[in-house]
Motif scaffolding. Sequence first.
Motif, PDB file in Angstrom:
ATOM      1  N   ALA A   1      -3.444  -8.106   3.793  1.00  0.00           N
ATOM      2  CA  ALA A   1      -2.465  -9.074   3.291  1.00  0.00           C
ATOM      3  C   ALA A   1      -1.375  -8.373   2.490  1.00  0.00           C
ATOM      4  O   ALA A   1      -0.186  -8.717   2.595  1.00  0.00           O
ATOM      5  CB  ALA A   1      -3.167 -10.127   2.434  1.00  0.00           C
ATOM      6  N   ILE A   2      -1.763  -7.368   1.686  1.00  0.00           N
ATOM      7  CA  ILE A   2      -0.782  -6.620   0.895  1.00  0.00           C
ATOM      8  C   ILE A   2       0.177  -5.872   1.809  1.00  0.00           C
ATOM      9  O   ILE A   2       1.398  -5.878   1.609  1.00  0.00           O
ATOM     10  CB  ILE A   2      -1.496  -5.647  -0.057  1.00  0.00           C
TER      11      ILE A   2
ATOM     12  N   THR B   1       0.919  -6.552   4.914  1.00  0.00           N
ATOM     13  CA  THR B   1       1.778  -7.522   5.596  1.00  0.00           C
ATOM     14  C   THR B   1       2.903  -7.987   4.683  1.00  0.00           C
ATOM     15  O   THR B   1       4.067  -8.091   5.100  1.00  0.00           O
ATOM     16  CB  THR B   1       0.942  -8.729   6.052  1.00  0.00           C
ATOM     17  N   ASP B   2       2.571  -8.235   3.418  1.00  0.00           N
ATOM     18  CA  ASP B   2       3.582  -8.684   2.458  1.00  0.00           C
ATOM     19  C   ASP B   2       4.627  -7.599   2.219  1.00  0.00           C
ATOM     20  O   ASP B   2       5.835  -7.876   2.187  1.00  0.00           O
ATOM     21  CB  ASP B   2       2.900  -9.068   1.147  1.00  0.00           C
TER      22      ASP B   2
ATOM     23  N   ALA C   1       6.935  -7.279   5.183  1.00  0.00           N
ATOM     24  CA  ALA C   1       7.916  -8.366   5.213  1.00  0.00           C
ATOM     25  C   ALA C   1       9.030  -8.121   4.197  1.00  0.00           C
ATOM     26  O   ALA C   1      10.218  -8.338   4.485  1.00  0.00           O
ATOM     27  CB  ALA C   1       7.224  -9.694   4.930  1.00  0.00           C
ATOM     28  N   LYS C   2       8.654  -7.642   3.003  1.00  0.00           N
ATOM     29  CA  LYS C   2       9.667  -7.354   1.985  1.00  0.00           C
ATOM     30  C   LYS C   2      10.573  -6.214   2.420  1.00  0.00           C
ATOM     31  O   LYS C   2      11.787  -6.259   2.205  1.00  0.00           O
ATOM     32  CB  LYS C   2       8.983  -7.018   0.657  1.00  0.00           C
TER      33      LYS C   2
END
Length: 217
Positions: free
Chosen positions: A73-74, A76-77, A80-81
């Motif tokens: 999840a980290i 992926t985040d 995206a950023k």
Amino acid sequence: MGYNPPTNDPLEVLRRQQEAAARRSREALVAGGTQPFQSVRKLQAQIAELQAQAQELAEQAAAIEAVNDQQSAIITDLSAKQARIDALDLQVLRMAANHAAQSGITLGTSAASYAPLSFTVPAGFTSAIVTGHSAMAVGASTVNAAQMTTRIQGADGQFMNVYPDPNFANGATDFARTLTGLTGGGVVTVETRAYSQAGGVSAFITTTATVIFAKSV
């Protein structure tokens, strides 16, 4: 244990044989103690221990999977950023750089432009930070000083002197400007301006420039 006198009675003989077999079974159990029951209890304890270990391994696997999910999840985040940052960079900033050189120059007494550069303004960009660098070498026969500066979009920086040398002389200067009100398709120019006090000076001139175009979002 009582004494049984000899007998030829078949029923009595059978009864005595059964009693003897039962006695031997009891003696065998007494001699062997509770080994069969101990083996069962030991096996049950081993099974319970294995079950506990299996449960612990299952809990550890679940914890590892949770950590992996969190890391995923980290990542992926962050991806995206980073994509948003990359998109913002493409929208807001665009850089260009170039270099020009001109040889076989004879400087006159009036400033002229040499080694020019031009940059086309990208569509949608309205401002730019321009940095220019000019360098000049003059021939050994030079007997008087030459002057040079960098011009950006029609504005000159400070003129610098290049003094004669027994072999050759060289000098360099920098200039920077922030330009606003630009329109797509327009041109940003950078060039070197030079002259000599008495004229007739041979020179080699280079111009280098970097332009960072920007637009509002």
